[in-house]
Design an enzyme around this catalytic site. Sequence first.
Site, mmCIF file in Angstrom:
data_model
loop_
_atom_site.group_PDB
_atom_site.id
_atom_site.type_symbol
_atom_site.label_atom_id
_atom_site.label_comp_id
_atom_site.label_asym_id
_atom_site.label_seq_id
_atom_site.Cartn_x
_atom_site.Cartn_y
_atom_site.Cartn_z
ATOM 1 N N ASN A 89 0.127 80.741 6.666
ATOM 2 C CA ASN A 89 -0.233 81.182 5.312
ATOM 3 C C ASN A 89 0.270 80.253 4.195
ATOM 4 O O ASN A 89 0.546 80.687 3.084
ATOM 5 C CB ASN A 89 0.195 82.636 5.093
ATOM 6 C CG ASN A 89 1.690 82.831 5.230
ATOM 7 O OD1 ASN A 89 2.424 81.880 5.429
ATOM 8 N ND2 ASN A 89 2.145 84.069 5.103
ATOM 9 N N ARG A 106 -2.175 81.359 -1.667
ATOM 10 C CA ARG A 106 -2.633 81.712 -0.308
ATOM 11 C C ARG A 106 -4.144 81.922 -0.250
ATOM 12 O O ARG A 106 -4.785 81.581 0.739
ATOM 13 C CB ARG A 106 -1.877 82.925 0.202
ATOM 14 C CG ARG A 106 -0.462 82.546 0.646
ATOM 15 C CD ARG A 106 0.355 83.755 0.983
ATOM 16 N NE ARG A 106 1.626 83.413 1.609
ATOM 17 C CZ ARG A 106 2.672 84.218 1.595
ATOM 18 N NH1 ARG A 106 2.605 85.398 1.000
ATOM 19 N NH2 ARG A 106 3.795 83.848 2.180
ATOM 20 N N LYS A 130 4.288 75.131 4.000
ATOM 21 C CA LYS A 130 4.378 75.219 5.465
ATOM 22 C C LYS A 130 3.533 74.142 6.155
ATOM 23 O O LYS A 130 2.670 73.511 5.522
ATOM 24 C CB LYS A 130 3.948 76.620 5.896
ATOM 25 C CG LYS A 130 4.850 77.726 5.323
ATOM 26 C CD LYS A 130 4.476 79.098 5.883
ATOM 27 C CE LYS A 130 5.352 80.190 5.297
ATOM 28 N NZ LYS A 130 5.067 81.516 5.893
ATOM 29 N N THR A 167 0.768 88.206 1.943
ATOM 30 C CA THR A 167 1.037 87.486 3.204
ATOM 31 C C THR A 167 -0.260 87.196 3.948
ATOM 32 O O THR A 167 -0.461 86.100 4.469
ATOM 33 C CB THR A 167 1.964 88.345 4.114
ATOM 34 O OG1 THR A 167 3.128 88.670 3.369
ATOM 35 C CG2 THR A 167 2.359 87.597 5.371
ATOM 36 N N HIS A 177 5.817 79.819 1.619
ATOM 37 C CA HIS A 177 6.812 80.892 1.696
ATOM 38 C C HIS A 177 7.366 81.121 0.299
ATOM 39 O O HIS A 177 7.515 80.187 -0.477
ATOM 40 C CB HIS A 177 7.955 80.457 2.626
ATOM 41 C CG HIS A 177 9.140 81.366 2.581
ATOM 42 N ND1 HIS A 177 9.197 82.544 3.279
ATOM 43 C CD2 HIS A 177 10.312 81.283 1.888
ATOM 44 C CE1 HIS A 177 10.358 83.143 3.031
ATOM 45 N NE2 HIS A 177 11.052 82.397 2.191
ATOM 46 N N TYR A 224 14.449 82.260 10.539
ATOM 47 C CA TYR A 224 13.652 83.487 10.671
ATOM 48 C C TYR A 224 14.333 84.549 11.535
ATOM 49 O O TYR A 224 13.660 85.443 12.046
ATOM 50 C CB TYR A 224 12.259 83.155 11.217
ATOM 51 C CG TYR A 224 11.359 82.522 10.177
ATOM 52 C CD1 TYR A 224 10.894 83.260 9.083
ATOM 53 C CD2 TYR A 224 10.985 81.189 10.266
ATOM 54 C CE1 TYR A 224 10.081 82.693 8.117
ATOM 55 C CE2 TYR A 224 10.162 80.606 9.294
ATOM 56 C CZ TYR A 224 9.716 81.369 8.226
ATOM 57 O OH TYR A 224 8.920 80.814 7.268
ATOM 58 N N GLU A 247 18.415 81.437 1.399
ATOM 59 C CA GLU A 247 17.439 80.468 1.902
ATOM 60 C C GLU A 247 17.620 79.103 1.239
ATOM 61 O O GLU A 247 17.480 78.063 1.881
ATOM 62 C CB GLU A 247 16.022 81.010 1.681
ATOM 63 C CG GLU A 247 15.741 82.236 2.540
ATOM 64 C CD GLU A 247 14.470 82.993 2.166
ATOM 65 O OE1 GLU A 247 14.176 83.995 2.838
ATOM 66 O OE2 GLU A 247 13.771 82.589 1.208
HETATM 67 P P1 CMP Z 1 6.567 84.644 5.115
HETATM 68 O O1 CMP Z 1 6.453 85.928 4.365
HETATM 69 O O2 CMP Z 1 6.727 83.381 4.397
HETATM 70 O O3 CMP Z 1 7.755 84.803 6.191
HETATM 71 C C1 CMP Z 1 7.561 85.571 7.365
HETATM 72 C C2 CMP Z 1 6.356 85.022 8.043
HETATM 73 O O4 CMP Z 1 5.981 85.630 9.257
HETATM 74 C C3 CMP Z 1 5.122 85.248 7.167
HETATM 75 O O5 CMP Z 1 5.243 84.469 6.010
HETATM 76 C C4 CMP Z 1 4.036 84.846 8.114
HETATM 77 O O6 CMP Z 1 3.931 83.440 8.220
HETATM 78 C C5 CMP Z 1 4.590 85.389 9.423
HETATM 79 N N1 CMP Z 1 3.943 86.651 9.733
HETATM 80 C C6 CMP Z 1 4.083 87.846 9.114
HETATM 81 N N2 CMP Z 1 3.317 88.785 9.688
HETATM 82 C C7 CMP Z 1 2.706 88.179 10.719
HETATM 83 C C8 CMP Z 1 1.787 88.613 11.709
HETATM 84 N N3 CMP Z 1 1.373 89.887 11.753
HETATM 85 N N4 CMP Z 1 1.355 87.710 12.609
HETATM 86 C C9 CMP Z 1 1.787 86.432 12.585
HETATM 87 N N5 CMP Z 1 2.653 85.951 11.659
HETATM 88 C C10 CMP Z 1 3.102 86.816 10.745
#
Ligand code: CMP
Length: 139
Positions: free
Chosen positions: A113, A103, A10, A92, A116, A50, A127
């Site tokens: 984070n 991570r 990312k 996450t 992905h 998304y 995807e």
């Molecule tokens: P990923 O699991 O790659 O894809 C969905 C993304 O949404 C996740 O990574 C985070 O980057 C983002 N995400 C998930 N939960 C939150 C949250 N509570 N606040 C902000 N971003 C989030």
Amino acid sequence: MGNKTFTMIKPDAVENGHIGAILNKIIASGFKIIAMKLTKLTKEKAEKFYQVHSERPFYGELVSFMSRGPIVVAILEKENAVEEFRKLIGSTNPAEAKEGTIRSLYATSMGENAVHGSDSDENAEIEGTFHFSDDEILS
Ligand code: CMP
């Protein structure tokens, strides 16, 4: 159980100079890269990618983050790829990610984070084809 997953390095991790370290970890963990490119998502493409999160409160933040700079997208191959890759990247929320996971090493927050990883074989396929045409994927 499938043998492919999809990943993105990312914008935060690219900005912080972690492309090489993250790819090294992926390769050292036994994943084979069968498609890869450096690209940048437009706001529209990030919104589409998304779409499943469009009702979440963090959707706007997520879309602007994911379209703010370059990303690396890749398709990875390994036995039980989806689960194995999610183990390698960690939770996450980086504060909850196990020591040594990507991570825990390179993410800065829940939103930013670093990487992905697809959450199912079905989403890995969706995807991967979002970003790559058939002739860009090695077999
Ligand atoms: P990923 O699991 O790659 O894809 C969905 C993304 O949404 C996740 O990574 C985070 O980057 C983002 N995400 C998930 N939960 C939150 C949250 N509570 N606040 C902000 N971003 C989030």
